[in-house]
Design a protein around this motif. Structure first.
Motif, PDB file in Angstrom:
ATOM      1  N   ARG A  13     -13.360  -4.037   8.859  1.00 55.71           N
ATOM      2  CA  ARG A  13     -11.835  -3.191   8.853  1.00 55.71           C
ATOM      3  C   ARG A  13     -11.745  -1.978   8.022  1.00 55.71           C
ATOM      4  O   ARG A  13     -10.836  -0.989   8.490  1.00 55.71           O
ATOM      5  CB  ARG A  13     -10.677  -4.065   7.966  1.00 55.71           C
ATOM      6  N   GLU A  58     -10.835   1.210  10.343  1.00 54.22           N
ATOM      7  CA  GLU A  58      -9.578   1.818  10.634  1.00 54.22           C
ATOM      8  C   GLU A  58      -9.115   2.710   9.648  1.00 54.22           C
ATOM      9  O   GLU A  58      -8.490   3.805   9.990  1.00 54.22           O
ATOM     10  CB  GLU A  58      -8.759   0.452  10.645  1.00 54.22           C
ATOM     11  N   HIS A 110     -12.077 -17.433   7.183  1.00 55.71           N
ATOM     12  CA  HIS A 110     -12.613 -15.938   7.539  1.00 55.71           C
ATOM     13  C   HIS A 110     -14.101 -16.095   7.275  1.00 55.71           C
ATOM     14  O   HIS A 110     -14.776 -15.271   8.061  1.00 55.71           O
ATOM     15  CB  HIS A 110     -11.919 -14.860   6.790  1.00 55.71           C
ATOM     16  N   ALA A 115      -3.421  -4.070   5.750  1.00 54.69           N
ATOM     17  CA  ALA A 115      -4.314  -4.403   6.673  1.00 54.69           C
ATOM     18  C   ALA A 115      -4.478  -6.002   6.473  1.00 54.69           C
ATOM     19  O   ALA A 115      -4.882  -6.734   7.263  1.00 54.69           O
ATOM     20  CB  ALA A 115      -5.649  -3.787   6.368  1.00 54.69           C
ATOM     21  N   TYR A 116      -4.296  -6.535   5.213  1.00 60.09           N
ATOM     22  CA  TYR A 116      -4.587  -7.913   4.664  1.00 60.09           C
ATOM     23  C   TYR A 116      -3.314  -8.627   4.469  1.00 60.09           C
ATOM     24  O   TYR A 116      -3.247  -9.863   4.285  1.00 60.09           O
ATOM     25  CB  TYR A 116      -5.342  -8.132   3.748  1.00 60.09           C
TER      26      TYR A 116
END
Length: 295
Positions: A112, A115, A241, A291-292
């Motif tokens: 990530r 980003e 994940h 983001a999370y």
């Protein structure tokens, strides 16, 4: 024979702490944490084989040796700072130092990070690793991601997300033991141990009155724990994940529908409590939370 000199970063920490009479204020000036500053002072005292401060609660005062040594240190630092550097240009680079656990870094952070770097190309990111549950104090990082219980006194702590934990095993290992159709069948299996994923809370959800295993392979890294499962060392607990690729590839299989919805450990974003954060650090924290939050 070469003379071993004290580290310059320890000397600057000593000078700042002596000037303010406070580790906390000195740490703020140097843009490090109080624990990091205290560590630097200890390094200096070990090098000198002398105490330079007397610690009295939150305040510190110089020892007699410390007062004499301070004059020498200030003169040396002044000489270094005043020396002309004709080719040096002033750089005002924005930088964020983040410390993360290895498995989180590999499976969740690196995929990530592009980003953030695309959105803020002028901010440099430095990534450091630490072992969950062992490195319990902020070092010189601006921000940490910690995997634990979220109990970090005097630090700003924000939960990133919670993922259920569930049991997995490799197909090859399952062929070596009696059929595993219900959680009770795990009595025939080798249970891989980890302080990061204890079994006992999962046992309770599964309706098993079993104690935490005390024997067998122990792995205190979530990524290595999955590798141990993949290579047939036994049954382990994991999260979606981390395990999804291995499940999709058939390297490991999920056992049962039973899962622990709120495991005792989760990922937290942690930083020092400060009146204000540098703009780039605040941008990074905001991005991490955004983001999370959908997980």
């Amino acid at each position: 024979m070469a003379t071993r000199l004290p580290p310059v970063h320890a000397l600057s920490a000593f000078e700042a702490a002596a000037r303010f009479g406070s580790f906390a204020v000195a740490a703020e000036e140097l843009c490090i944490t109080p624990s990091a500053l205290s560590h630097r002072i200890r390094l200096l005292e070990e090098h000198l084989c002398e105490r330079v401060f007397v610690r009295e609660g939150r305040s510190v005062t110089l020892t007699e040796f410390g007062r004499r040594y301070l004059d020498v240190v200030r003169a040396a630092l002044r000489t270094l700072s005043d020396f002309p550097l004709p080719n040096k240009t002033t750089q005002n680079q924005m930088r964020v130092k983040v410390t993360v656990p290895p498995t989180f870094a590999r499976y969740m952070f690196m995929p990530r990070l592009a980003e953030f770097m695309a959105e803020y190309p002028d901010i440099e990111v430095e990534v450091y690793l630490f072992v969950p549950l062992y490195d319990l104090s902020l070092s010189e990082s601006d921000v940490e991601v910690r995997f634990g219980a979220g109990e970090y006194p005097n630090l700003v702590t924000k939960k990133l997300f919670v993922e259920p934990s569930f049991a997995v095993a490799s197909p090859a290992y399952l062929k070596t033991i009696p059929p595993v159709k219900t959680p009770e069948d795990l009595r025939h299996a080798r249970l891989l141990r980890s302080a990061l994923e204890p079994w006992q809370p999962w046992f309770e959800v599964a309706g098993l009155d079993w104690a935490e295993p005390t024997r067998g392979l122990r792995v205190d890294d979530l990524g290595l724990l999955l590798e141990a499962v993949k290579h047939g060392h036994g049954v382990g607990l994991t999260r979606q994940h981390f395990a999804q690729d291995m499940i999709d590839n058939g390297d490991v299989v999920r056992l049962f529908d039973t899962q622990l919805a709120s495991p005792p450990h989760a990922y937290y974003l942690v930083h020092e409590a400060q009146p204000s954060l540098r703009p780039e650090v605040q941008l990074f924290i905001d991005w991490m939370q955004s983001a999370y939050q959908v997980i």
